[in-house]
Structures are given as structure tokens and as C-alpha cells.
Design a protein around this motif. Structure first.
Motif, PDB file in Angstrom:
ATOM      1  N   GLU A   1       4.927   9.094   0.371  1.00 32.02           N
ATOM      2  CA  GLU A   1       4.510  10.486   0.543  1.00 32.02           C
ATOM      3  C   GLU A   1       4.746  10.893   1.998  1.00 32.02           C
ATOM      4  O   GLU A   1       4.148  10.332   2.905  1.00 32.02           O
ATOM      5  N   PHE A   2       5.637  11.838   2.195  1.00 32.13           N
ATOM      6  CA  PHE A   2       5.983  12.318   3.534  1.00 32.13           C
ATOM      7  C   PHE A   2       5.875  13.839   3.579  1.00 32.13           C
ATOM      8  O   PHE A   2       6.142  14.513   2.577  1.00 32.13           O
ATOM      9  N   ASP A   3       5.518  14.332   4.744  1.00 34.24           N
ATOM     10  CA  ASP A   3       5.608  15.764   5.014  1.00 34.24           C
ATOM     11  C   ASP A   3       6.748  15.945   6.004  1.00 34.24           C
ATOM     12  O   ASP A   3       6.585  15.727   7.201  1.00 34.24           O
ATOM     13  N   ALA A   4       7.927  16.305   5.487  1.00 37.14           N
ATOM     14  CA  ALA A   4       9.139  16.393   6.306  1.00 37.14           C
ATOM     15  C   ALA A   4       9.910  17.649   5.908  1.00 37.14           C
ATOM     16  O   ALA A   4      10.844  17.584   5.100  1.00 37.14           O
ATOM     17  N   PRO A   5       9.553  18.795   6.452  1.00 38.88           N
ATOM     18  CA  PRO A   5      10.124  20.073   5.986  1.00 38.88           C
ATOM     19  C   PRO A   5      11.611  20.243   6.225  1.00 38.88           C
ATOM     20  O   PRO A   5      12.236  21.073   5.562  1.00 38.88           O
ATOM     21  N   ASN A   6      12.210  19.470   7.134  1.00 39.01           N
ATOM     22  CA  ASN A   6      13.634  19.635   7.425  1.00 39.01           C
ATOM     23  C   ASN A   6      14.476  18.445   6.984  1.00 39.01           C
ATOM     24  O   ASN A   6      15.630  18.308   7.395  1.00 39.01           O
ATOM     25  N   LEU A   7      13.909  17.603   6.144  1.00 39.63           N
ATOM     26  CA  LEU A   7      14.643  16.435   5.665  1.00 39.63           C
ATOM     27  C   LEU A   7      15.865  16.873   4.853  1.00 39.63           C
ATOM     28  O   LEU A   7      15.765  17.736   3.981  1.00 39.63           O
ATOM     29  N   SER A   8      17.025  16.259   5.137  1.00 42.49           N
ATOM     30  CA  SER A   8      18.248  16.610   4.413  1.00 42.49           C
ATOM     31  C   SER A   8      18.803  15.456   3.589  1.00 42.49           C
ATOM     32  O   SER A   8      19.495  15.683   2.595  1.00 42.49           O
ATOM     33  N   THR A   9      18.506  14.198   3.980  1.00 44.00           N
ATOM     34  CA  THR A   9      19.029  13.044   3.256  1.00 44.00           C
ATOM     35  C   THR A   9      17.923  12.018   3.060  1.00 44.00           C
ATOM     36  O   THR A   9      17.207  11.676   4.000  1.00 44.00           O
ATOM     37  N   PHE A  10      17.807  11.523   1.827  1.00 39.85           N
ATOM     38  CA  PHE A  10      16.787  10.518   1.504  1.00 39.85           C
ATOM     39  C   PHE A  10      17.435   9.449   0.642  1.00 39.85           C
ATOM     40  O   PHE A  10      18.023   9.738  -0.407  1.00 39.85           O
ATOM     41  N   VAL A  11      17.341   8.182   1.080  1.00 45.26           N
ATOM     42  CA  VAL A  11      17.884   7.042   0.342  1.00 45.26           C
ATOM     43  C   VAL A  11      16.744   6.081   0.044  1.00 45.26           C
ATOM     44  O   VAL A  11      15.988   5.700   0.942  1.00 45.26           O
ATOM     45  N   TYR A  12      16.618   5.698  -1.225  1.00 46.04           N
ATOM     46  CA  TYR A  12      15.582   4.740  -1.622  1.00 46.04           C
ATOM     47  C   TYR A  12      16.183   3.699  -2.551  1.00 46.04           C
ATOM     48  O   TYR A  12      16.939   4.025  -3.468  1.00 46.04           O
ATOM     49  N   ASP A  13      15.831   2.438  -2.312  1.00 49.40           N
ATOM     50  CA  ASP A  13      16.287   1.339  -3.158  1.00 49.40           C
ATOM     51  C   ASP A  13      15.112   0.388  -3.338  1.00 49.40           C
ATOM     52  O   ASP A  13      14.634  -0.211  -2.371  1.00 49.40           O
ATOM     53  N   GLY A  14      14.637   0.274  -4.572  1.00 48.79           N
ATOM     54  CA  GLY A  14      13.501  -0.598  -4.815  1.00 48.79           C
ATOM     55  C   GLY A  14      12.874  -0.332  -6.161  1.00 48.79           C
ATOM     56  O   GLY A  14      13.411   0.413  -6.985  1.00 48.79           O
ATOM     57  N   PRO A  15      11.707  -0.920  -6.416  1.00 46.48           N
ATOM     58  CA  PRO A  15      11.013  -0.691  -7.694  1.00 46.48           C
ATOM     59  C   PRO A  15      10.648   0.776  -7.862  1.00 46.48           C
ATOM     60  O   PRO A  15      10.463   1.502  -6.878  1.00 46.48           O
ATOM     61  N   TYR A  16      10.547   1.186  -9.092  1.00 46.05           N
ATOM     62  CA  TYR A  16      10.149   2.566  -9.373  1.00 46.05           C
ATOM     63  C   TYR A  16       8.743   2.816  -8.836  1.00 46.05           C
ATOM     64  O   TYR A  16       7.792   2.100  -9.146  1.00 46.05           O
TER      65      TYR A  16
ATOM     66  N   ASP B   1       0.869  -1.177   0.000  1.00 47.19           N
ATOM     67  CA  ASP B   1       0.000   0.000   0.000  1.00 47.19           C
ATOM     68  C   ASP B   1       0.908   1.230   0.000  1.00 47.19           C
ATOM     69  O   ASP B   1       2.128   1.118  -0.054  1.00 47.19           O
ATOM     70  N   GLU B   2       0.324   2.406   0.089  1.00 44.12           N
ATOM     71  CA  GLU B   2       1.104   3.629   0.162  1.00 44.12           C
ATOM     72  C   GLU B   2       1.827   3.737   1.506  1.00 44.12           C
ATOM     73  O   GLU B   2       1.291   3.349   2.542  1.00 44.12           O
ATOM     74  N   MET B   3       3.042   4.250   1.464  1.00 46.21           N
ATOM     75  CA  MET B   3       3.752   4.630   2.682  1.00 46.21           C
ATOM     76  C   MET B   3       3.561   6.133   2.819  1.00 46.21           C
ATOM     77  O   MET B   3       4.242   6.921   2.168  1.00 46.21           O
ATOM     78  N   LYS B   4       2.628   6.497   3.667  1.00 41.82           N
ATOM     79  CA  LYS B   4       2.158   7.877   3.683  1.00 41.82           C
ATOM     80  C   LYS B   4       2.155   8.416   5.109  1.00 41.82           C
ATOM     81  O   LYS B   4       1.564   7.823   6.007  1.00 41.82           O
ATOM     82  N   VAL B   5       2.836   9.549   5.308  1.00 46.37           N
ATOM     83  CA  VAL B   5       2.853  10.212   6.615  1.00 46.37           C
ATOM     84  C   VAL B   5       2.649  11.701   6.367  1.00 46.37           C
ATOM     85  O   VAL B   5       3.604  12.461   6.163  1.00 46.37           O
ATOM     86  N   VAL B   6       1.404  12.107   6.359  1.00 44.97           N
ATOM     87  CA  VAL B   6       1.068  13.512   6.096  1.00 44.97           C
ATOM     88  C   VAL B   6       0.082  14.069   7.122  1.00 44.97           C
ATOM     89  O   VAL B   6      -0.205  15.267   7.118  1.00 44.97           O
ATOM     90  N   ARG B   7      -0.454  13.194   7.975  1.00 40.42           N
ATOM     91  CA  ARG B   7      -1.426  13.653   8.957  1.00 40.42           C
ATOM     92  C   ARG B   7      -0.822  14.697   9.891  1.00 40.42           C
ATOM     93  O   ARG B   7      -1.480  15.653  10.301  1.00 40.42           O
ATOM     94  N   ARG B   8       0.457  14.490  10.220  1.00 34.83           N
ATOM     95  CA  ARG B   8       1.198  15.447  11.046  1.00 34.83           C
ATOM     96  C   ARG B   8       2.618  15.524  10.499  1.00 34.83           C
ATOM     97  O   ARG B   8       3.256  14.483  10.285  1.00 34.83           O
ATOM     98  N   PRO B   9       3.157  16.701  10.258  1.00 36.06           N
ATOM     99  CA  PRO B   9       4.516  16.803   9.708  1.00 36.06           C
ATOM    100  C   PRO B   9       5.562  16.213  10.658  1.00 36.06           C
ATOM    101  O   PRO B   9       5.464  16.374  11.876  1.00 36.06           O
ATOM    102  N   LEU B  10       6.520  15.508  10.075  1.00 37.19           N
ATOM    103  CA  LEU B  10       7.686  15.061  10.845  1.00 37.19           C
ATOM    104  C   LEU B  10       8.713  16.184  10.775  1.00 37.19           C
ATOM    105  O   LEU B  10       9.670  16.143  10.001  1.00 37.19           O
TER     106      LEU B  10
END
Length: 466
Positions: free
Chosen positions: A245-260, A219-228
Motif C-alpha cells: 500500500e503506497f501513496d504515490a500520486p505521480n507514480l508512472s511505472t510499477f513492477v511486482y514479482d512474487g506471490p499474489y 508484514d504489510e509494505m505500507k507507506v501512507v503516512r506521508r505521500p511519496l
């Protein structure tokens, strides 16, 4: 050495250790596994309970003697060992409690008790690194994480780091107060739903570091109800999901490995480093997705496996990567796409402020001197040049027409270029599958671009062909 001499030496060693300050002893003991820390109790009568001051406890299958045969016997001995040590630590504060063992239903009540103990001891770091009862994570049920034990604000507020493996999340009860001071969360093979995961993550209001490995939501990996709002690092690898889908206004590093998959980060204006390994993607589609979901990234590494290229020069998007300064693109070029290499220009068109570009090719033998594909004169004109591009590096260069034309186009439209480096070695795969040296082909491929590039480069630009 005789037994008498050994005893005297041990007593002298214990006497020397006893001159240490208590906090120094605790620091030394904290570096030892629980089993080794307990063994120090034989040094002298004064040391009998000194090990109980150790604030870091780690228990694993290695604590059980290899002479104990049979799974039930080993499990019971592990339970008895953990209970005995925790009993000695009763009433003392803990910095860390780590449990590393193969999960089975017999452990459930004990694991619950050990979590209860950790909370009463105001533990700062808790790790339940459970392994499935076979090599296949799908086998058997996961340990149900007892959210109902996290209700005391004073004890829960001490928890700063949580690592969970082979557990399942069920809807937390209303009495669950969340993890108000949790800074680091690592989830591995966690069974949960989109709603329950979002509920748990939204309760971690001060979370700074989040890693999800093999967490199959389907399913979706979604965290938008409250900003991290404090999240700085996000790591998502090998997860069966449909969207991120994330709401993360101070995120500086994001690593993803998997299907498009489509990825959207809301308000991530401070995103510095992104590293993606997409599998099964069309290059232009992956680029457009990143452009729409992560437009503010500053440094991008995009590796595509089993990808394809489309014959189009633009992404049909009004957006550009307005903060992108450094990009690494790693491509496996299939036989069918050797005539489409020049269409990588579609990426440059949406990265007008890029300063350093690396393109790492890996191709079959048929890529050598491939002559198919358009010429750079067919690229639609564009008023904007790559005025900030200063450094360009290409590896896996095999003299293919698309590679040479892409190089020439970039240099012709980069008036501030300072360095160009071209390698025939394939950086993308040579580390684990080195290609046999082909000096004659290498030299011929580099000779193709040597003269034309020298004519177009500024006089002071550094030019390397390797």
C-alpha cells in the motif's frame, strides 16, 4: 621490446597524457576501478597524486590479490586498501563511493568510518553492496545501518543515490534528518519492520526511484503516512510481505514479482506501465485486486504462474479500467482449466477502452483441440462492445474450444478491429523451453479459425495466422 624501450614508451605516453586538461584526466580516471586508478601513479612523478582527483571510488573483493590465502588475511588487506585510498582522498569531494564485500562483524567499525568519510566528502552516490557470509541470506546478522551519522544537513543533502544490501534498519534516532535530496534508493536483502521501513521512506521526500529485492518484512509494505509525491518508479521483487500500500500520486511505472498479494496505490492517476508476475493466484481474483488497487493503469502486463481460472463471467465490481489501452496477459493453462479459457471474457468486461490486447497461452499437450467448456453464446449479453479494440494477438493457440471461442467473441464485439494475429508458437515459454514443431497440428488448429474469422473481420483488417 627491451626494458629501455618500454620505459621510453611509458614516459612518452605519460607526457601525452599530461597535456590533457585536468578535468579530462579526472573524467578518464573516474572510469577506472580504484585499484587501476592508483596504478597510474607510476606513470611519472607528476602523476603520483593525480589519481586522488578521481571523484568515483569503487572497492571490491577483486581488488585483493588472488595470491592472498585465508579469509582473515583477505579481509584485512581489503580494509587496509580502502583506508589507504580514502586517506589520500581526504579533504576532496566524492561523486561516488561503492563498497562491495562479504560482510562479517570485523568490518562493522570500518564500514561506519567509511560512511562517516562519505558524508564528510559530500558524496552523491553511496553503495554498500554487502554479501551474506554464506549463500543463504538468513545466515548471520545484517550490518546495522548507522542512521545516527546522517545528522548534518549540508552533507546529507548531497546524497542523491543510495544502494544497500544485507543491512538492517533499526528505529532511526531523533537526530536523523532523513534523506532530503535522495532520488534513487535500492534495498536488497534488508532486514527491517513495516514501521521502520515506512519511517525511512517517508524521510525521502524527493525520492523518484525505489527498488526492494528480497526484503522480507513478513508484514504489510505500507507507506501512507506521508505521500511519496515524486516517486516515478517502484520495483518490488521476491519480498515476503502480506500487502502493498503506497501513496504515490505521480507514480508512472510499477513492477511486482512474487506471490499474489493485495495491492493498493492511492492517487496514482498517472500510472502508465504496470508489470506483475503473480504466483499462486486465481485469474479473476488477481484482476479484481488490480482493478480495485490500480484502476488508472494505462499499460498492463499480467503474468500468472500456477494460477487457476474460475467459471464466472464477471468480477462483481462496479469499477472498470478507465485508462487501460494496452494489456498483455500471460497464462499457463493447467489440464483442469482447459474448459475455462472462455471465462477470460471477465477481463474484457472491465477493460471497455482497451485498444490492443495480447493473450499468450502455454498449455500441456492435452490442450490441443480440447473440446470442453462453454460456447460464446452462453456469455451473458452486454450492451457495451469493445469499440476501441484495434489490435488483437494470441500466441500458444492449440485449437482448444475455449481459445477459438474467445477469439470469435472478441472479434464479433470489436467493430473497429484492424489487425488479428494468431500464433501456434508459445511465446511465454518457447524462449527457454522451445516446443517441438508440429506442422500438422499447427495447420489444423489455424484452419479451425481461418474461415470463421475472415467472415467476421472488416474488409480492410489485417489477418495473420502463423
Amino acid at each position: 621490446m627491451s626494458s629501455r624501450h618500454r620505459r621510453i614508451a611509458m614516459e612518452g605516453l605519460a607526457l601525452n597524457f599530461m597535456t590533457f586538461q585536468r578535468d579530462v584526466l579526472c573524467t578518464i580516471l573516474s572510469k577506472l576501478p580504484a585499484k587501476e586508478a592508483v596504478r597510474t601513479s607510476v606513470l611519472s612523478s607528476d602523476w603520483r597524486c593525480t589519481w586522488t582527483a578521481c571523484p568515483r571510488l569503487s572497492f571490491g573483493a577483486d581488488d585483493i590479490s588472488k595470491n592472498v590465502k585465508g579469509k582473515p588475511q583477505r579481509t584485512q588487506m581489503f580494509i587496509d586498501h580502502v583506508n589507504a585510498v580514502l586517506t589520500k582522498h581526504s579533504g576532496r569531494a566524492l561523486d561516488q563511493l561503492e563498497i562491495k564485500f562479504i560482510f562479517e562483524t570485523k568490518l562493522v567499525d570500518y564500514l561506519n568510518n567509511w560512511i562517516r568519510f562519505a558524508m564528510s566528502a559530500h558524496t552523491k552516490s553511496l553503495a554498500f553492496d554487502l554479501a551474506p557470509p554464506s549463500n543463504f541470506p538468513e545466515y548471520g546478522d545484517h550490518y546495522r545501518f548507522p542512521f545516527e551519522q546522517f545528522t548534518d544537513n549540508k552533507s546529507v543533502s548531497c546524497l542523491a543515490c543510495l544502494q544497500l544490501s544485507f543491512v538492517r534498519f533499526e528505529p532511526p534516532p531523533t537526530s536523523f534528518i532523513g534523506f532530503p535530496n535522495l532520488r534513487k534508493l535500492h534495498l536488497h536483502v534488508v532486514k527491517t519492520t513495516r514501521q521502520d521501513l515506512e519511517s525511512v521512506l517517508c524521510s525521502c521526500v524527493n525520492l523518484e526511484w525505489l527498488s526492494l529485492l528480497r526484503c522480507h518484512l513478513k508484514d504489510e509494505m505500507k507507506v501512507v503516512r506521508r505521500p511519496l509525491s515524486h516517486l516515478r518508479y517502484l520495483h518490488v521483487v521476491y519480498c515476503d510481505i502480506t500487502k502493498i500500500e503506497f501513496d504515490a500520486p505521480n507514480l508512472s511505472t510499477f513492477v511486482y514479482d512474487g506471490p499474489y498479494r493485495p495491492i493498493t496505490l492511492h492517487h496514482a492517476t498517472k500510472l502508465e506501465n504496470v508489470r506483475f508476475w503473480f504466483r499462486g493466484a486465481v485469474f479473476q481474483h488477481a484482476t479484481a485486486s488490480l482493478l480495485n488497487g490500480l484502476p488508472d493503469v494505462q499499460n498492463l502486463t499480467l503474468q500468472l504462474g500456477t494460477q487457476r481460472l474460475e467459471s464466472r463471467w464477471t468480477l462483481n465490481s462496479p469499477r472498470v479500467f478507465s485508462h487501460l489501452r494496452h494489456a498483455q496477459i500471460l497464462l499457463i493453462i493447467h489440464r483442469e482449466d482447459s474448459d475455462k479459457i472462455l471465462y477470460l471474457v471477465s477481463f474484457l468486461r472491465v477493460a471497455p477502452f482497451i485498444e490492443r490486447l495480447e493473450v499468450h497461452f502455454h498449455g500441456l499437450y492435452t490442450l490441443w483441440f480440447a473440446t470442453d467448456g462453454p460456447s460464446r453464446q452462453e456469455i451473458p449479453p452486454c450492451e457495451d462492445k469493445y469499440v476501441n479494440l484495434k489490435d488483437m494477438r494470441v500466441t500458444g493457440f492449440k485449437g482448444a474450444r475455449g481459445q477459438a471461442e474467445f477469439l470469435m467473441h472478441a472479434v464479433e464485439n470489436a467493430p473497429a478491429i484492424e489487425a488479428v494475429t494468431v500464433y501456434t508458437a508459445q511465446r511465454l515459454t518457447d524462449a527457454w523451453d522451445p516446443e517441438e514443431p508440429t506442422p500438422r497440428l499447427d495447420s489444423a488448429a489455424l484452419d479451425m479459425v481461418r474461415g470463421p474469422l475472415l467472415k467476421r473481420l472488416p474488409p480492410n483488417a489485417k489477418f495473420s495466422l502463423i
